[in-house]
Scaffold this motif. Structure first.
Motif, PDB file in Angstrom:
ATOM      1  N   MET A   1      45.747  36.998  33.903  1.00  0.00           N
ATOM      2  CA  MET A   1      44.699  36.459  33.045  1.00  0.00           C
ATOM      3  C   MET A   1      45.303  35.720  31.871  1.00  0.00           C
ATOM      4  SD  MET A   1      41.800  37.116  34.307  1.00  0.00           S
ATOM      5  CE  MET A   1      40.825  36.760  32.865  1.00  0.00           C
ATOM      6  N   ILE A   2      44.647  34.683  31.425  1.00  0.00           N
ATOM      7  CA  ILE A   2      45.153  33.940  30.292  1.00  0.00           C
ATOM      8  C   ILE A   2      44.335  34.183  29.051  1.00  0.00           C
ATOM      9  CG2 ILE A   2      46.122  32.131  31.719  1.00  0.00           C
ATOM     10  CD1 ILE A   2      43.724  30.432  31.082  1.00  0.00           C
ATOM     11  N   PHE A   3      43.298  35.033  29.133  1.00  0.00           N
ATOM     12  CA  PHE A   3      42.492  35.317  27.964  1.00  0.00           C
ATOM     13  C   PHE A   3      42.441  36.821  27.726  1.00  0.00           C
ATOM     14  CE2 PHE A   3      40.034  32.322  30.725  1.00  0.00           C
ATOM     15  CZ  PHE A   3      40.592  31.179  30.213  1.00  0.00           C
ATOM     16  N   LYS A   4      42.344  37.232  26.484  1.00  0.00           N
ATOM     17  CA  LYS A   4      41.985  38.603  26.154  1.00  0.00           C
ATOM     18  C   LYS A   4      40.488  38.623  25.899  1.00  0.00           C
ATOM     19  CE  LYS A   4      42.970  42.373  22.985  1.00  0.00           C
ATOM     20  NZ  LYS A   4      43.741  42.803  21.797  1.00  0.00           N
ATOM     21  N   ASP A  43      38.169  34.763  37.592  1.00  0.00           N
ATOM     22  CA  ASP A  43      38.957  35.028  38.794  1.00  0.00           C
ATOM     23  C   ASP A  43      40.174  34.130  38.922  1.00  0.00           C
ATOM     24  OD1 ASP A  43      37.836  32.591  39.432  1.00  0.00           O
ATOM     25  OD2 ASP A  43      36.713  33.306  41.173  1.00  0.00           O
ATOM     26  N   GLY A  44      40.465  33.344  37.889  1.00  0.00           N
ATOM     27  CA  GLY A  44      41.645  32.491  37.897  1.00  0.00           C
ATOM     28  C   GLY A  44      41.393  31.063  38.308  1.00  0.00           C
ATOM     29  N   TYR A  68      35.751  30.971  24.943  1.00  0.00           N
ATOM     30  CA  TYR A  68      35.564  30.984  26.389  1.00  0.00           C
ATOM     31  C   TYR A  68      34.426  31.931  26.756  1.00  0.00           C
ATOM     32  CZ  TYR A  68      39.948  28.484  26.611  1.00  0.00           C
ATOM     33  OH  TYR A  68      40.926  27.537  26.454  1.00  0.00           O
ATOM     34  N   VAL A  69      33.403  31.404  27.351  1.00  0.00           N
ATOM     35  CA  VAL A  69      32.242  32.161  27.804  1.00  0.00           C
ATOM     36  C   VAL A  69      32.421  32.403  29.303  1.00  0.00           C
ATOM     37  CG1 VAL A  69      29.725  32.196  27.967  1.00  0.00           C
ATOM     38  CG2 VAL A  69      30.846  31.008  26.065  1.00  0.00           C
ATOM     39  N   LYS A  70      32.424  33.673  29.705  1.00  0.00           N
ATOM     40  CA  LYS A  70      32.919  33.989  31.036  1.00  0.00           C
ATOM     41  C   LYS A  70      31.855  34.569  31.950  1.00  0.00           C
ATOM     42  CE  LYS A  70      37.148  35.541  31.197  1.00  0.00           C
ATOM     43  NZ  LYS A  70      37.928  34.322  31.460  1.00  0.00           N
TER      44      LYS A  70
END
Length: 278
Positions: A1-4, A43-44, A68-70
């Motif tokens: 993952m690139i975000f916390k 999911d990348g 970032y809204v996920k």
């Protein structure tokens, strides 16, 4: 993952959503930062597009703050973009989107056309049927049915070519099981060369067809909300700088190069399909 991840709430849409914030430091000139709220999935699949955007903005020394809204369903993300609840999203380019007054297209093809090069995910029992295909007409005559999400731009391409297809209105990830079952009105999934092997690894019950490469003009693009329309020339300039410097080509190779090489595209029979009609 690139975000916390952490949890926030947009009052405008009354949804709890996962998000994180990333910032680039302002240069000495104190250029106003872009304030971006971007929809992505966790999911990348979004990693390349996020990295391309961030690295391109850094390249032209444009400061930014990104939230970032996920993991909001894609159709809702487009609705949120039109409302301004988010202000940037990426998706397949189309005349319909480009002419939508609720969307502001950023003029850049983000994968250099790679998403329009399609390899098939198929049932292992059907691989020999595809090996016999030598033309678009042959593919049509097999009677095998391609599967797509409802409303996808690829649907128009398959219809224009006269190829049988099925549009899946339910959540997209259920269609893999439908192909596997063999009795659910869908026989194969045309997937971009930048995504097919990752999906095959996630669904080992399906096989990557080894003979065909279907090609048609298509690509992803960024879209802004009208409230962020002033960001378009800045982002376009950043993406052009990424192309001119070789940054974009390097990111494509780093992200997708190994999988594209493994697909042996030069050994495949290329079938060219027409672009989706306007």
């Amino acid at each position: 993952m690139i975000f916390k991840l952490r949890c926030i709430c947009f009052s405008a849409c009354a949804l709890f959503i996962s998000a994180s914030t990333v910032s680039a430091p302002a240069p000495a000139s104190s250029v106003a930062p872009l304030e971006l709220r971007i929809a992505v999935v966790s999911d990348g699949r979004a990693d390349y597009f996020v990295r391309l955007l961030e690295e391109s903005l850094k390249l032209i020394q444009q400061p930014y703050h990104i939230q970032y809204v996920k993991d909001i369903p894609a159709r809702r993300m487009w609705w949120m973009l039109g409302r301004g609840d988010i202000n940037l999203f990426y998706g397949m380019q189309s005349k319909e989107k480009d002419n939508d007054k609720q969307l502001v297209p950023v003029r850049n093809a983000l994968t250099n056309g790679l998403i329009g090069q399609r390899v098939l995910l198929v049932r292992r029992s059907d691989t020999n049927a595809f090996l016999q295909v030598q033309s678009v007409a042959d593919l049509k005559h097999t009677g095998l049915i391609a599967g797509f999400g409802a409303g996808w731009g690829d649907v128009k391409v398959w219809k224009t070519s006269g190829l049988p297809l099925y549009e899946h209105a339910a959540p997209w990830n259920t269609i893999y099981a439908m192909v596997t079952a063999g009795n659910r009105h869908v026989d194969y999934l045309p997937r971009g060369v930048i995504e097919v092997l990752a999906e095959a690894r996630a669904h080992p019950e399906l096989a990557v067809e080894q003979h065909l490469l279907l090609e048609y003009p298509a690509d992803f693009g960024f879209y802004l909300s009208p409230s962020a329309a002033s960001y378009r020339p800045i982002i376009e300039r950043a993406l052009k700088a990424a192309e001119a410097s070789g940054l974009k080509a390097r990111l494509i190779d780093e992200t997708y190069g190994a999988d594209i090489k493994a697909l042996n595209l030069n050994r495949r029979l290329r079938l060219r399909l027409p672009a989706a009609p306007d």
